[in-house]
Design a protein around this motif. Structure first.
Motif, PDB file in Angstrom:
ATOM      1  N   HIS A  61       0.805  -1.211   0.000  1.00 31.70           N
ATOM      2  CA  HIS A  61       0.000   0.000   0.000  1.00 31.70           C
ATOM      3  C   HIS A  61       0.844   1.270   0.000  1.00 31.70           C
ATOM      4  O   HIS A  61       0.311   2.370  -0.187  1.00 31.70           O
ATOM      5  CB  HIS A  61      -0.935   0.023   1.216  1.00 31.70           C
ATOM      6  CG  HIS A  61      -0.218   0.107   2.527  1.00 31.70           C
ATOM      7  ND1 HIS A  61       0.325  -0.989   3.148  1.00 31.70           N
ATOM      8  CD2 HIS A  61       0.051   1.165   3.341  1.00 31.70           C
ATOM      9  CE1 HIS A  61       0.885  -0.620   4.292  1.00 31.70           C
ATOM     10  NE2 HIS A  61       0.737   0.674   4.425  1.00 31.70           N
ATOM     11  N   VAL A  71      -2.681   4.277   6.183  1.00 27.83           N
ATOM     12  CA  VAL A  71      -3.256   5.567   5.820  1.00 27.83           C
ATOM     13  C   VAL A  71      -4.582   5.835   6.527  1.00 27.83           C
ATOM     14  O   VAL A  71      -5.037   6.982   6.546  1.00 27.83           O
ATOM     15  CB  VAL A  71      -3.448   5.676   4.292  1.00 27.83           C
ATOM     16  CG1 VAL A  71      -2.104   5.628   3.589  1.00 27.83           C
ATOM     17  CG2 VAL A  71      -4.375   4.576   3.777  1.00 27.83           C
ATOM     18  N   ASP A  72      -5.192   4.816   7.109  1.00 34.02           N
ATOM     19  CA  ASP A  72      -6.480   5.004   7.774  1.00 34.02           C
ATOM     20  C   ASP A  72      -6.348   5.151   9.286  1.00 34.02           C
ATOM     21  O   ASP A  72      -7.326   5.076  10.012  1.00 34.02           O
ATOM     22  CB  ASP A  72      -7.414   3.842   7.456  1.00 34.02           C
ATOM     23  CG  ASP A  72      -6.855   2.494   7.901  1.00 34.02           C
ATOM     24  OD1 ASP A  72      -5.640   2.415   8.182  1.00 34.02           O
ATOM     25  OD2 ASP A  72      -7.626   1.527   7.959  1.00 34.02           O
ATOM     26  N   ARG A 101      -0.644  11.057  -3.347  1.00 33.84           N
ATOM     27  CA  ARG A 101      -2.036  10.887  -3.796  1.00 33.84           C
ATOM     28  C   ARG A 101      -2.360   9.411  -3.988  1.00 33.84           C
ATOM     29  O   ARG A 101      -3.469   8.957  -3.657  1.00 33.84           O
ATOM     30  CB  ARG A 101      -2.258  11.648  -5.118  1.00 33.84           C
ATOM     31  CG  ARG A 101      -3.719  11.567  -5.615  1.00 33.84           C
ATOM     32  CD  ARG A 101      -4.615  12.298  -4.658  1.00 33.84           C
ATOM     33  NE  ARG A 101      -6.047  12.218  -5.004  1.00 33.84           N
ATOM     34  CZ  ARG A 101      -6.912  11.405  -4.432  1.00 33.84           C
ATOM     35  NH1 ARG A 101      -6.528  10.542  -3.485  1.00 33.84           N
ATOM     36  NH2 ARG A 101      -8.195  11.424  -4.767  1.00 33.84           N
ATOM     37  N   GLU A 132      -1.170   6.885  -2.344  1.00 37.62           N
ATOM     38  CA  GLU A 132      -1.380   6.258  -1.041  1.00 37.62           C
ATOM     39  C   GLU A 132      -2.798   6.524  -0.520  1.00 37.62           C
ATOM     40  O   GLU A 132      -3.348   5.716   0.225  1.00 37.62           O
ATOM     41  CB  GLU A 132      -0.340   6.743  -0.037  1.00 37.62           C
ATOM     42  CG  GLU A 132       1.046   6.170  -0.289  1.00 37.62           C
ATOM     43  CD  GLU A 132       2.056   6.518   0.790  1.00 37.62           C
ATOM     44  OE1 GLU A 132       3.074   5.815   0.891  1.00 37.62           O
ATOM     45  OE2 GLU A 132       1.832   7.501   1.539  1.00 37.62           O
ATOM     46  N   TYR A 133      -3.366   7.635  -0.935  1.00 35.56           N
ATOM     47  CA  TYR A 133      -4.708   8.000  -0.499  1.00 35.56           C
ATOM     48  C   TYR A 133      -5.715   7.898  -1.657  1.00 35.56           C
ATOM     49  O   TYR A 133      -6.685   8.647  -1.715  1.00 35.56           O
ATOM     50  CB  TYR A 133      -4.704   9.423   0.073  1.00 35.56           C
ATOM     51  CG  TYR A 133      -4.029   9.520   1.420  1.00 35.56           C
ATOM     52  CD1 TYR A 133      -4.756   9.385   2.589  1.00 35.56           C
ATOM     53  CD2 TYR A 133      -2.649   9.712   1.510  1.00 35.56           C
ATOM     54  CE1 TYR A 133      -4.145   9.461   3.832  1.00 35.56           C
ATOM     55  CE2 TYR A 133      -2.023   9.778   2.746  1.00 35.56           C
ATOM     56  CZ  TYR A 133      -2.773   9.654   3.897  1.00 35.56           C
ATOM     57  OH  TYR A 133      -2.151   9.715   5.121  1.00 35.56           O
ATOM     58  N   ARG A 134      -5.482   6.943  -2.527  1.00 40.14           N
ATOM     59  CA  ARG A 134      -6.325   6.810  -3.713  1.00 40.14           C
ATOM     60  C   ARG A 134      -7.770   6.466  -3.366  1.00 40.14           C
ATOM     61  O   ARG A 134      -8.672   6.668  -4.189  1.00 40.14           O
ATOM     62  CB  ARG A 134      -5.747   5.775  -4.678  1.00 40.14           C
ATOM     63  CG  ARG A 134      -5.518   4.399  -4.069  1.00 40.14           C
ATOM     64  CD  ARG A 134      -4.645   3.554  -5.009  1.00 40.14           C
ATOM     65  NE  ARG A 134      -4.281   2.272  -4.422  1.00 40.14           N
ATOM     66  CZ  ARG A 134      -3.257   2.095  -3.593  1.00 40.14           C
ATOM     67  NH1 ARG A 134      -2.513   3.128  -3.223  1.00 40.14           N
ATOM     68  NH2 ARG A 134      -2.961   0.899  -3.122  1.00 40.14           N
ATOM     69  N   HIS A 135      -7.996   5.952  -2.167  1.00 33.66           N
ATOM     70  CA  HIS A 135      -9.360   5.633  -1.747  1.00 33.66           C
ATOM     71  C   HIS A 135     -10.141   6.871  -1.313  1.00 33.66           C
ATOM     72  O   HIS A 135     -11.353   6.793  -1.088  1.00 33.66           O
ATOM     73  CB  HIS A 135      -9.322   4.645  -0.572  1.00 33.66           C
ATOM     74  CG  HIS A 135      -8.594   5.173   0.626  1.00 33.66           C
ATOM     75  ND1 HIS A 135      -7.215   5.307   0.657  1.00 33.66           N
ATOM     76  CD2 HIS A 135      -9.052   5.627   1.828  1.00 33.66           C
ATOM     77  CE1 HIS A 135      -6.862   5.801   1.825  1.00 33.66           C
ATOM     78  NE2 HIS A 135      -7.948   6.008   2.546  1.00 33.66           N
ATOM     79  N   VAL A 136      -9.452   8.011  -1.186  1.00 38.77           N
ATOM     80  CA  VAL A 136     -10.095   9.238  -0.732  1.00 38.77           C
ATOM     81  C   VAL A 136     -10.558  10.043  -1.948  1.00 38.77           C
ATOM     82  O   VAL A 136      -9.770  10.284  -2.860  1.00 38.77           O
ATOM     83  CB  VAL A 136      -9.128  10.080   0.119  1.00 38.77           C
ATOM     84  CG1 VAL A 136      -9.780  11.390   0.565  1.00 38.77           C
ATOM     85  CG2 VAL A 136      -8.639   9.281   1.324  1.00 38.77           C
ATOM     86  N   PHE A 175      -9.544  14.828  -0.484  1.00 37.14           N
ATOM     87  CA  PHE A 175      -8.086  14.793  -0.478  1.00 37.14           C
ATOM     88  C   PHE A 175      -7.526  16.202  -0.578  1.00 37.14           C
ATOM     89  O   PHE A 175      -6.590  16.566   0.143  1.00 37.14           O
ATOM     90  CB  PHE A 175      -7.548  13.937  -1.615  1.00 37.14           C
ATOM     91  CG  PHE A 175      -6.043  13.938  -1.695  1.00 37.14           C
ATOM     92  CD1 PHE A 175      -5.292  13.159  -0.835  1.00 37.14           C
ATOM     93  CD2 PHE A 175      -5.388  14.766  -2.596  1.00 37.14           C
ATOM     94  CE1 PHE A 175      -3.903  13.186  -0.877  1.00 37.14           C
ATOM     95  CE2 PHE A 175      -3.998  14.801  -2.650  1.00 37.14           C
ATOM     96  CZ  PHE A 175      -3.256  14.004  -1.788  1.00 37.14           C
ATOM     97  N   ARG A 192      -5.123  17.643   2.228  1.00 35.05           N
ATOM     98  CA  ARG A 192      -3.742  17.935   1.839  1.00 35.05           C
ATOM     99  C   ARG A 192      -3.433  19.421   1.990  1.00 35.05           C
ATOM    100  O   ARG A 192      -2.374  19.793   2.495  1.00 35.05           O
ATOM    101  CB  ARG A 192      -3.523  17.487   0.389  1.00 35.05           C
ATOM    102  CG  ARG A 192      -2.149  17.791  -0.179  1.00 35.05           C
ATOM    103  CD  ARG A 192      -1.070  16.954   0.428  1.00 35.05           C
ATOM    104  NE  ARG A 192       0.222  17.218  -0.219  1.00 35.05           N
ATOM    105  CZ  ARG A 192       1.389  16.775   0.225  1.00 35.05           C
ATOM    106  NH1 ARG A 192       1.443  16.040   1.319  1.00 35.05           N
ATOM    107  NH2 ARG A 192       2.508  17.047  -0.410  1.00 35.05           N
TER     108      ARG A 192
END
Length: 213
Positions: free
Chosen positions: A34, A76-77, A151, A153-157, A162, A166
């Motif tokens: 991840h 990341v969560d 971005r 790493e936070y693709r689920h957001v 985001f 950010r």
């Protein structure tokens, strides 16, 4: 020699031959699927900067240990990655023969990376945090790669969330009188990092999402 092999060699140099298995496990954490930015390359880059800034530290070995551990746990969560990474250092290092003083300092340093806020006379903390933030001063292509990796790493957001999150992180950094605390890092990185932050904040306020992908 691969990045992983170089990191293992540096760990052995720091912690001793008997620590090889611990080093392999620790470095392996930076290969988790991840991760896109908080990887072995980030760790290697931090160690290189610490080499450059080491004369400003009171205990450069403690700073290097802290670099190895600072992102050892990264999800990341969760908001407690630094705390959990510090606890990992505090439970791992005693078995390697580290003194209580060293263990305590490494734990303290790892926790500092949650905010990057250090006292002026915290020489170890200043070196570690400057090394962690040195990417902010990367040249254009390197900074773009960094922002894409974050971005990813936070693709689920979703994009709007985001951007808001950010931008808040970047503004908090930009509001500090100085991004970098050691004289060497401030001289080398401050101006370029400020320019990069300004440019990214401008991009984050742009309503065209394609330009941020």
């Amino acid at each position: 020699m691969t990045v992983e092999e170089r990191l293992q060699a540096r760990w052995i140099e720091l912690a001793g031959e008997q620590s090889g298995a611990v080093g392999s496990d620790l470095i392996g954490r930076y290969r988790e699927p991840h991760r896109r930015y908080h990887t072995m390359d980030h760790l290697a880059a931090m160690l290189s900067v610490i080499d450059e800034l080491g004369r400003d530290a009171d205990d450069v070995a403690a700073v290097r240990y802290a670099a190895f551990f600072h992102d050892a746990i990264y999800a990341v969560d969760r908001a407690d990655n630094e705390e959990r990474s510090a606890e990992l250092a505090e439970t791992t290092l005693p078995a390697l023969g580290a003194t209580p003083e060293l263990v305590g300092e490494v734990g303290r340093l790892v926790r500092l990376t949650a905010t990057h806020r250090t006292a002026a006379d915290d020489h170890n903390g200043n070196v570690l945090c400057d090394a962690d933030l040195a990417i902010l001063a990367a040249e254009a292509s390197g900074y773009a790669a960094y922002t894409r990796a974050v971005r990813a790493e936070y693709r689920h957001v979703p994009d709007d969330l985001f951007r808001t999150g950010r931008a808040a992180v970047l503004r908090k950094l930009a509001e500090q009188p100085y991004l970098f605390r050691t004289p060497t890092a401030r001289r080398r990185y401050e101006s370029a990092a400020r320019a990069n932050l300004e440019a990214e904040l401008a991009a984050l306020s742009d309503e065209r999402p394609d330009e941020l992908r």
